[in-house]
Design a protein around this motif. Structure first.
Motif, short mmCIF file in Angstrom:
data_model
loop_
_atom_site.label_atom_id
_atom_site.label_comp_id
_atom_site.label_asym_id
_atom_site.label_seq_id
_atom_site.Cartn_x
_atom_site.Cartn_y
_atom_site.Cartn_z
N ALA A 33 0.86 -1.18 0.00
CA ALA A 33 0.00 0.00 0.00
C ALA A 33 0.89 1.23 0.00
N VAL A 34 0.33 2.32 -0.43
CA VAL A 34 1.01 3.61 -0.34
C VAL A 34 0.15 4.50 0.54
N ILE A 35 0.63 4.74 1.74
CA ILE A 35 -0.11 5.56 2.69
C ILE A 35 0.40 6.99 2.56
N ASP A 36 -0.50 7.93 2.43
CA ASP A 36 -0.13 9.33 2.31
C ASP A 36 0.55 9.80 3.59
N LYS A 37 1.76 10.32 3.46
CA LYS A 37 2.54 10.73 4.63
C LYS A 37 1.92 11.91 5.37
N ASP A 38 1.26 12.81 4.65
CA ASP A 38 0.62 13.94 5.32
C ASP A 38 -0.55 13.47 6.18
N VAL A 39 -1.32 12.53 5.66
CA VAL A 39 -2.45 11.98 6.42
C VAL A 39 -1.93 11.20 7.62
N ALA A 40 -0.87 10.41 7.42
CA ALA A 40 -0.29 9.66 8.53
C ALA A 40 0.24 10.61 9.60
N SER A 41 0.84 11.72 9.18
CA SER A 41 1.34 12.72 10.14
C SER A 41 0.20 13.32 10.93
N ALA A 42 -0.90 13.64 10.27
CA ALA A 42 -2.07 14.20 10.96
C ALA A 42 -2.65 13.19 11.94
N LEU A 43 -2.70 11.93 11.54
CA LEU A 43 -3.21 10.89 12.43
C LEU A 43 -2.32 10.77 13.66
N LEU A 44 -0.99 10.77 13.45
CA LEU A 44 -0.08 10.69 14.59
C LEU A 44 -0.26 11.89 15.51
N ALA A 45 -0.41 13.08 14.94
CA ALA A 45 -0.65 14.27 15.76
C ALA A 45 -1.91 14.09 16.62
#
Length: 104
Positions: free
Chosen positions: A72-84
């Motif tokens: 899969a290719v997970i969007d890094k910006d979305v992953a960053s927002a989720l981590l935040a």
């Protein structure tokens, strides 16, 4: 946290094909950053943590609770927002050398 939640909800990926015909797609939405607790512990110790940069292994949970890797290719910006969101961060800062946001 509300700002990070709003960003997480708003992000979408715009991809331009080789024929220059734009089409919209969304990356699979990450549901959880499994290492969030470890990252939180490091931050509490004043460690600068660089994370969600695309080098992780995307996984899904099987019915028995075990994890298995997937392509899969997970969007890094979305992953960053989720981590935040998971870390209950006050701020989410995304640095880039791009001079503007291009929609087309």
């Amino acid at each position: 946290m509300a700002q990070a939640s709003a960003l997480f909800e708003a992000l979408r990926v715009c991809t331009i094909s080789s024929s220059a015909q734009p089409f919209w797609s969304t990356s699979p939405a990450p549901l959880e950053i499994l290492e969030a607790r470890v990252i939180e512990l490091l931050v509490e110790q004043n460690v600068i943590v660089i994370c969600t940069g695309g080098c992780g292994i995307d996984v899904i949970e099987r019915e028995d609770g075990s994890l298995t890797g997937i392509e899969a290719v997970i969007d890094k910006d979305v992953a960053s927002a989720l981590l935040a969101c998971q870390l209950r961060a006050d701020w989410l800062v995304m640095l880039t050398d791009v001079d503007a946001l291009y929609l087309e």
